[in-house]
Scaffold this active site. Structure first.
Site, PDB file in Angstrom:
ATOM      1  N   ASP A 177      15.619  98.453  67.629  1.00 46.98           N
ATOM      2  CA  ASP A 177      16.940  98.194  68.347  1.00 46.98           C
ATOM      3  C   ASP A 177      17.033  98.548  69.662  1.00 46.98           C
ATOM      4  O   ASP A 177      16.240  99.150  70.365  1.00 46.98           O
ATOM      5  CB  ASP A 177      17.917  98.847  67.337  1.00 46.98           C
ATOM      6  CG  ASP A 177      19.423  98.247  67.477  1.00 46.98           C
ATOM      7  OD1 ASP A 177      19.500  97.182  68.185  1.00 46.98           O
ATOM      8  OD2 ASP A 177      20.368  98.905  66.853  1.00 46.98           O
ATOM      9  N   HIS A 311      20.681  86.555  63.565  1.00 50.12           N
ATOM     10  CA  HIS A 311      21.544  87.660  63.880  1.00 50.12           C
ATOM     11  C   HIS A 311      21.580  87.612  65.450  1.00 50.12           C
ATOM     12  O   HIS A 311      22.752  87.591  66.197  1.00 50.12           O
ATOM     13  CB  HIS A 311      21.355  88.973  63.594  1.00 50.12           C
ATOM     14  CG  HIS A 311      22.162  89.947  64.032  1.00 50.12           C
ATOM     15  ND1 HIS A 311      23.482  90.050  63.815  1.00 50.12           N
ATOM     16  CD2 HIS A 311      21.722  91.167  64.983  1.00 50.12           C
ATOM     17  CE1 HIS A 311      24.050  91.098  64.279  1.00 50.12           C
ATOM     18  NE2 HIS A 311      23.004  91.872  65.080  1.00 50.12           N
TER      19      HIS A 311
HETATM   20 FE1  N7H Z   1      23.545  93.637  66.193  1.00 54.38          FE
HETATM   21  N1  N7H Z   1      19.946  95.692  63.259  1.00 54.38           N
HETATM   22  O1  N7H Z   1      19.259  96.688  63.748  1.00 54.38           O
HETATM   23  O2  N7H Z   1      19.224  94.935  62.588  1.00 54.38           O
HETATM   24  N2  N7H Z   1      21.147  93.865  66.409  1.00 54.38           N
HETATM   25  N3  N7H Z   1      23.391  94.852  64.561  1.00 54.38           N
HETATM   26  N4  N7H Z   1      25.245  93.712  65.997  1.00 54.38           N
HETATM   27  N5  N7H Z   1      23.515  92.875  67.977  1.00 54.38           N
HETATM   28  C1  N7H Z   1      20.638  93.434  67.456  1.00 54.38           C
HETATM   29  O3  N7H Z   1      18.613  93.113  70.945  1.00 54.38           O
HETATM   30  C2  N7H Z   1      21.968  95.433  63.801  1.00 54.38           C
HETATM   31  C3  N7H Z   1      26.266  94.369  64.982  1.00 54.38           C
HETATM   32  C4  N7H Z   1      24.800  92.193  68.490  1.00 54.38           C
HETATM   33  O4  N7H Z   1      21.603  89.707  73.131  1.00 54.38           O
HETATM   34  C5  N7H Z   1      19.094  93.572  67.356  1.00 54.38           C
HETATM   35  O5  N7H Z   1      18.715  95.365  70.899  1.00 54.38           O
HETATM   36  C6  N7H Z   1      22.422  96.250  62.591  1.00 54.38           C
HETATM   37  C7  N7H Z   1      27.600  94.063  65.327  1.00 54.38           C
HETATM   38  C8  N7H Z   1      24.332  92.006  69.828  1.00 54.38           C
HETATM   39  O6  N7H Z   1      19.924  88.803  72.083  1.00 54.38           O
HETATM   40  C9  N7H Z   1      19.018  94.258  66.090  1.00 54.38           C
HETATM   41  C10 N7H Z   1      23.860  96.196  62.568  1.00 54.38           C
HETATM   42  C11 N7H Z   1      27.531  93.306  66.244  1.00 54.38           C
HETATM   43  C12 N7H Z   1      22.891  91.787  69.785  1.00 54.38           C
HETATM   44  C13 N7H Z   1      20.666  94.372  65.479  1.00 54.38           C
HETATM   45  C14 N7H Z   1      24.276  95.397  63.863  1.00 54.38           C
HETATM   46  C15 N7H Z   1      26.226  93.197  66.938  1.00 54.38           C
HETATM   47  C16 N7H Z   1      22.350  92.431  68.610  1.00 54.38           C
HETATM   48  C17 N7H Z   1      17.908  93.095  67.988  1.00 54.38           C
HETATM   49  C18 N7H Z   1      24.839  96.789  61.741  1.00 54.38           C
HETATM   50  C19 N7H Z   1      28.717  92.658  66.973  1.00 54.38           C
HETATM   51  C20 N7H Z   1      22.192  91.311  71.002  1.00 54.38           C
HETATM   52  C21 N7H Z   1      17.683  94.205  68.940  1.00 54.38           C
HETATM   53  C22 N7H Z   1      24.473  97.605  60.793  1.00 54.38           C
HETATM   54  C23 N7H Z   1      30.078  92.354  66.513  1.00 54.38           C
HETATM   55  C24 N7H Z   1      21.902  89.832  70.966  1.00 54.38           C
HETATM   56  C25 N7H Z   1      18.320  94.292  70.386  1.00 54.38           C
HETATM   57  C26 N7H Z   1      20.981  89.364  72.122  1.00 54.38           C
HETATM   58  C27 N7H Z   1      21.156  92.561  68.596  1.00 54.38           C
HETATM   59  C28 N7H Z   1      20.756  95.154  64.072  1.00 54.38           C
HETATM   60  C29 N7H Z   1      25.658  95.326  64.009  1.00 54.38           C
HETATM   61  C30 N7H Z   1      25.942  92.633  67.881  1.00 54.38           C
HETATM   62  C31 N7H Z   1      17.848  94.715  65.401  1.00 54.38           C
HETATM   63  C32 N7H Z   1      21.561  96.682  61.587  1.00 54.38           C
HETATM   64  C33 N7H Z   1      28.499  94.664  64.461  1.00 54.38           C
HETATM   65  C34 N7H Z   1      25.463  91.163  70.566  1.00 54.38           C
END
Ligand code: N7H
Length: 444
Positions: A177, A311
């Site tokens: 992440d 996602h």
């Molecule tokens: Fe997400 N995960 O760890 O599984 N997210 N996220 N997220 N997320 C991203 O690019 C995760 C949540 C965004 O620019 C990655 O840093 C988990 C919410 C956005 O390419 C991973 C949860 C919201 C991006 C996860 C969670 C977002 C993103 C890839 C909740 C908004 C960037 C690593 C438990 C409302 C997208 C990275 C881009 C990336 C995970 C929540 C948004 C691994 C586990 C609630 C904008």
């Protein structure tokens, strides 16, 4: 040079936690306080304004360690901020997160009546966040902040959440992440995607022009200037359920990893499907110069590599052809993990609480955080997938669907459980340092 590139952010007035990506690895703490006496609350503002670090001096040895302070709407009221000033903040902030539950998909188990108390109640006034590369430096940074409130009558610490990085900067599901970050004009801090034009500073900090050419101002202007909205959400992750779903829907460990990657848009190493669609490439995943250097449209309009429903493509469609203009829905994220790791290979839930303290930073809660959460995470209409939700974080409630575009026929995954449940959260405002002193000097 255009007018825009001349924008200089007043970094010495902006809290460090707003602009600076968190260190990796990290240790972090969230402390929520209630103000019972407004004079004590103002004294607290005075004391914390000397503890909070600014975004200036990025090369200082303390640059990776910071203490930030944010207030809820109830917190502003508890300090006696005049009504005219209160009314100048955004409507969503004034409502608070709990009141926005239906729009955010916080229903059933995730609904506010089931939240961890006191989250979502009018008792949470101030949130102090400390982030550091390790527990020792975290404690050193926190000590002055603690001294600021512990000795005071009229201010009480009522909730605390500790977070600790998991190995390799992974989050509880096992994905790397903290990879993708927008670049912000005038901040001097580079973004992670060389193909993304820096965003206008007003997308993230009040008082500067944003992508719509608007400038958000509060009454008085000084109160909001150099401040930003921060959304905290404690999100429980059902790691065993996630593993069991992958396991039950795959014929081999390779299949399982591919399905996980299709749902995320990245392999667990962080390597993006956009750059290595058929197999993982851990070196690419760990390389910050390459692991976010991609767009979607020219190369993969139909999502054969990175599904539209994954996602990362949902939450940042980049240049993909969708309804709308993605640049006005970007956000800074500051996720930190809490709880113990579920050991590799374990498929049964051990009952432990684990997940992500998700933190959004941006100047527009409505068109950034709420829009992404409601339209892109919990709906699929924007890219032609009906009411399909995000397969990883959507409120799927056991009936989620996910489409993997494939030749000759697409693959449709059904019965996806809800892997993430909301344990609580708050809408906050993180003022500039001058604004903290303005709050300290209130005379109402
Ligand atoms: Fe997400 N995960 O760890 O599984 N997210 N996220 N997220 N997320 C991203 O690019 C995760 C949540 C965004 O620019 C990655 O840093 C988990 C919410 C956005 O390419 C991973 C949860 C919201 C991006 C996860 C969670 C977002 C993103 C890839 C909740 C908004 C960037 C690593 C438990 C409302 C997208 C990275 C881009 C990336 C995970 C929540 C948004 C691994 C586990 C609630 C904008």
């Amino acid at each position: 040079m255009s007018e825009e590139t001349n924008v200089k952010l007043e970094l010495d007035d902006i809290q460090s936690g707003v602009l600076r990506p968190r260190p990796g690895p990290y240790a972090a703490t969230y402390i929520a306080l209630r103000i019972d006496d407004r004079r004590a609350g103002r004294e607290l503002m005075d004391r914390v304004s000397t503890v909070v670090t600014s975004a200036a001096n990025p090369s200082s040895p303390l640059a990776d360690t910071w203490v930030s302070v944010a207030l809820t709407y109830c917190g502003f009221k508890a300090l006696g901020v005049p009504q005219q000033s209160l009314d100048s903040f955004s409507w969503e902030f004034r409502q608070g997160m709990a009141a926005r539950a239906n729009e955010l998909g916080d229903v059933g188990e995730s609904s506010p009546e089931n939240w961890e108390k006191p989250l979502g109640t009018s008792d949470i006034h101030v949130v102090i966040v400390a982030v550091s590369p390790d527990a020792e430096r975290l404690e050193a940074a926190l000590a002055p902040a603690r001294r600021a409130y512990q000795s005071m009558n009229g201010v009480e610490a009522i909730w605390r959440q500790n977070c600790q990085a998991l190995p390799d900067d992974k989050e509880p599901f096992g994905f790397r992440d903290g990879i993708s970050h927008p670049a912000i004009e005038g901040s001097g801090i580079p973004g992670s995607n060389p193909q993304e034009q820096p965003l206008k500073a007003g997308e993230f900090v009040l008082g500067y022009p944003d992508e719509m050419r608007g400038i958000q101002k509060t009454e008085p202007e000084l109160l909001g200037r150099n401040g930003t909205y921060v959304v905290f959400r404690k999100l429980h992750q059902r790691v065993a359920d996630f593993r069991r779903y992958l396991n039950a829907n795959s014929n081999s460990p390779q299949d399982e990893e591919l399905l996980a990657a299709k749902m995320m848009g990245r392999w667990r190493s962080g390597a993006p499907l956009a750059l290595c669609p058929f197999h993982d490439d851990p070196q690419l995943g760990a390389d910050p110069r390459r692991n976010n250097d991609f767009l979607f449209e020219a190369d993969d309009p139909a999502g054969f590599k990175t599904p539209g429903g994954s996602h990362i493509r949902r939450t940042n469609p980049r240049d993909a052809a969708i309804a709308g203009f993605p640049r006005i829905h970007r956000m800074i994220r500051r996720g930190t993990a809490y709880g113990p790791l579920l050991p590799d290979g374990v498929l049964d839930d051990d009952g432990a609480e684990r997940g992500l303290m998700f933190a959004f930073v941006g100047a527009h809660i409505g068109r950034q955080f709420e829009f992404v959460q409601s339209q892109w995470v919990n709906d699929g209409v924007f890219f032609g997938a009906g009411d399909d939700k995000d397969p990883i974080i959507g409120s799927n409630g056991g009936a989620g669907n996910f489409t993997q575009p494939r030749k000759p026929v697409r693959r449709r995954w059904q019965g996806i459980p809800q892997f993430v449940a909301t344990r609580g959260g708050e809408y906050c405002f993180m003022p500039g340092l001058r604004a903290l002193r303005w709050l300290a000097e209130l005379q109402t």
